[in-house]
Design a protein around this motif. Structure first.
Motif, PDB file in Angstrom:
ATOM      1  N   LEU A 176       0.755  -1.281  -0.007  1.00  0.00           N
ATOM      2  CA  LEU A 176      -0.017   0.116  -0.079  1.00  0.00           C
ATOM      3  C   LEU A 176       0.951   1.347  -0.053  1.00  0.00           C
ATOM      4  CD1 LEU A 176      -2.703  -1.111   2.469  1.00  0.00           C
ATOM      5  CD2 LEU A 176      -3.334  -0.642   0.051  1.00  0.00           C
ATOM      6  N   GLN A 177       2.071   1.076   0.652  1.00  0.00           N
ATOM      7  CA  GLN A 177       2.806   2.495   0.795  1.00  0.00           C
ATOM      8  C   GLN A 177       3.420   2.575  -0.549  1.00  0.00           C
ATOM      9  OE1 GLN A 177       3.100   4.536   3.486  1.00  0.00           O
ATOM     10  NE2 GLN A 177       4.199   5.842   2.012  1.00  0.00           N
ATOM     11  N   SER A 178       3.758   1.674  -1.220  1.00  0.00           N
ATOM     12  CA  SER A 178       4.500   1.849  -2.492  1.00  0.00           C
ATOM     13  C   SER A 178       3.681   2.367  -3.542  1.00  0.00           C
ATOM     14  CB  SER A 178       4.961   0.340  -2.883  1.00  0.00           C
ATOM     15  OG  SER A 178       3.980  -0.463  -3.340  1.00  0.00           O
ATOM     16  N   GLN A 179       2.291   2.346  -3.203  1.00  0.00           N
ATOM     17  CA  GLN A 179       1.460   2.600  -4.350  1.00  0.00           C
ATOM     18  C   GLN A 179       1.021   4.497  -4.182  1.00  0.00           C
ATOM     19  OE1 GLN A 179       0.359   0.536  -6.721  1.00  0.00           O
ATOM     20  NE2 GLN A 179       1.855  -0.410  -5.679  1.00  0.00           N
ATOM     21  N   LEU A 180       1.482   4.998  -3.137  1.00  0.00           N
ATOM     22  CA  LEU A 180       1.423   6.106  -2.849  1.00  0.00           C
ATOM     23  C   LEU A 180       2.512   7.042  -3.394  1.00  0.00           C
ATOM     24  CD1 LEU A 180       0.215   5.774   0.938  1.00  0.00           C
ATOM     25  CD2 LEU A 180      -1.226   5.979  -1.370  1.00  0.00           C
ATOM     26  N   ASP A 181       2.125   8.234  -3.759  1.00  0.00           N
ATOM     27  CA  ASP A 181       3.242   9.030  -4.255  1.00  0.00           C
ATOM     28  C   ASP A 181       3.640  10.066  -3.152  1.00  0.00           C
ATOM     29  OD1 ASP A 181       4.929  10.425  -6.054  1.00  0.00           O
ATOM     30  OD2 ASP A 181       3.545  11.789  -6.845  1.00  0.00           O
ATOM     31  N   THR A 182       3.014  11.032  -2.882  1.00  0.00           N
ATOM     32  CA  THR A 182       3.573  11.839  -1.686  1.00  0.00           C
ATOM     33  C   THR A 182       2.844  11.426  -0.437  1.00  0.00           C
ATOM     34  OG1 THR A 182       1.974  13.640  -2.430  1.00  0.00           O
ATOM     35  CG2 THR A 182       4.144  13.708  -3.389  1.00  0.00           C
ATOM     36  N   ALA A 183       1.786  11.107  -0.307  1.00  0.00           N
ATOM     37  CA  ALA A 183       0.881  10.619   0.663  1.00  0.00           C
ATOM     38  C   ALA A 183       1.621   9.441   1.591  1.00  0.00           C
ATOM     39  CB  ALA A 183      -0.577  10.004   0.342  1.00  0.00           C
ATOM     40  N   LYS A 184       1.142   9.365   2.823  1.00  0.00           N
ATOM     41  CA  LYS A 184       1.812   8.006   3.559  1.00  0.00           C
ATOM     42  C   LYS A 184       0.646   7.185   4.176  1.00  0.00           C
ATOM     43  CE  LYS A 184       2.512  10.935   7.666  1.00  0.00           C
ATOM     44  NZ  LYS A 184       3.506  11.218   8.766  1.00  0.00           N
ATOM     45  N   CYS A 185       0.921   6.170   4.194  1.00  0.00           N
ATOM     46  CA  CYS A 185      -0.100   4.963   4.696  1.00  0.00           C
ATOM     47  C   CYS A 185      -0.198   4.961   6.352  1.00  0.00           C
ATOM     48  CB  CYS A 185       0.001   3.676   4.177  1.00  0.00           C
ATOM     49  SG  CYS A 185      -1.149   2.482   4.518  1.00  0.00           S
ATOM     50  N   SER A 186      -1.306   5.130   6.877  1.00  0.00           N
ATOM     51  CA  SER A 186      -1.588   4.858   8.272  1.00  0.00           C
ATOM     52  C   SER A 186      -2.174   3.934   8.619  1.00  0.00           C
ATOM     53  CB  SER A 186      -2.090   6.032   8.782  1.00  0.00           C
ATOM     54  OG  SER A 186      -1.424   7.431   8.603  1.00  0.00           O
ATOM     55  N   ALA A 187      -2.124   3.235  10.010  1.00  0.00           N
ATOM     56  CA  ALA A 187      -2.736   2.056  10.549  1.00  0.00           C
ATOM     57  C   ALA A 187      -3.680   2.495  11.513  1.00  0.00           C
ATOM     58  CB  ALA A 187      -1.718   1.189  10.966  1.00  0.00           C
ATOM     59  N   VAL A 188      -5.049   1.941  11.180  1.00  0.00           N
ATOM     60  CA  VAL A 188      -6.033   1.998  12.214  1.00  0.00           C
ATOM     61  C   VAL A 188      -6.116   0.703  13.088  1.00  0.00           C
ATOM     62  CG1 VAL A 188      -8.537   2.137  12.358  1.00  0.00           C
ATOM     63  CG2 VAL A 188      -7.484   3.636  10.630  1.00  0.00           C
ATOM     64  N   VAL A 189      -5.982   0.786  14.348  1.00  0.00           N
ATOM     65  CA  VAL A 189      -5.595  -0.268  15.072  1.00  0.00           C
ATOM     66  C   VAL A 189      -6.368  -0.274  16.328  1.00  0.00           C
ATOM     67  CG1 VAL A 189      -3.183  -0.854  14.247  1.00  0.00           C
ATOM     68  CG2 VAL A 189      -3.562   0.615  16.152  1.00  0.00           C
TER      69      VAL A 189
END
Length: 173
Positions: A30-43
Motif C-alpha cells: 500500500l505504501q509503495s502505491q502512494l506518491d507523496t501521501a503516507k499510509c497509516s494504520a487504524v488499530v
C-alpha cells in the motif's frame, strides 16, 4: 503468540491464524502505491481483534509512522510499543483528559468546537502549540464537526491559535 493444537480448548471448532509477514507485505505494498501521501494504520479495538501490540510492532518495524485508535485508554496501551510514533485518538478530547493526552503524547482527533476550545486553552495555558486532527462530519452523523460548527470555526480561526492542525479528516458517508 503461537498457540499449538494441544493448547486449544477441547471443544474449539475454529482457529484464526494471523500471518504477520502478510500484514507487513500488505502495508509495504500500500505504501509503495502512494506518491507523496503516507499510509497509516487504524488499530482500534485491539487491531480489530488481531492483537494491537503485535500488529503495531510489525507495522512500526516496516515504517508506519501514524497509528489511530478509538479511545484514550487504547492510546495509552499503544504507547508501550510505540514510543516515538504518532498515536491519534478518534474519540477526541473528553473533558478533563487534556493532561493525560499531553503526558502520553497522544494526538486527539477533535470532533466539535468544545473539544477544539479545550485543547486550544490547554495549549495556551502550557505556553505551547499542540498537535491535533480536526474531524469534519460530511454526512455520517457520527463524529466530527457538523456543518454549522465548520462555518463557525472558519469565521473564528483564533480557536486554532495554539493548535498545530496535522490533518483535516472525515469519514465519507
Amino acid at each position: 503468540s503461537v498457540v499449538s493444537k494441544e493448547d486449544l480448548p477441547p471443544r474449539a471448532v475454529s482457529v484464526m491464524e494471523i500471518d504477520l509477514s502478510a500484514i507487513a507485505h500488505n502495508f509495504n505494498f500500500l505504501q509503495s502505491q502512494l506518491d507523496t501521501a503516507k499510509c497509516s494504520a487504524v488499530v482500534k479495538s485491539n487491531a480489530y481483534g488481531l492483537g494491537v501490540l503485535e500488529i503495531s510492532d510489525v507495522l512500526k518495524n516496516n515504517g508506519c509512522e501514524d497509528f489511530f485508535v478509538a479511545t484514550l485508554e487504547e492510546g495509552i496501551e499503544l504507547r508501550t510499543v510505540l514510543k516515538d510514533k504518532n498515536v491519534y485518538v478518534f474519540g477526541g478530547l473528553l473533558g478533563g483528559t487534556e493532561e493525560e493526552f499531553s503526558y502520553y503524547n497522544l494526538i486527539p482527533v477533535l470532533n466539535d468546537l468544545g473539544q477544539i476550545n479545550r485543547w486550544n486553552a490547554w495549549a495556551q495555558k502550557n505556553q505551547t502549540t499542540l498537535p491535533a486532527v480536526i474531524h469534519i462530519d460530511t454526512g455520517m452523523w457520527r463524529l466530527g464537526l457538523p456543518p454549522k460548527e465548520v462555518i463557525e470555526l472558519s469565521k473564528n480561526l483564533e480557536f486554532l491559535n495554539f493548535i498545530h492542525v496535522q490533518y483535516f479528516m472525515s469519514h465519507l458517508a
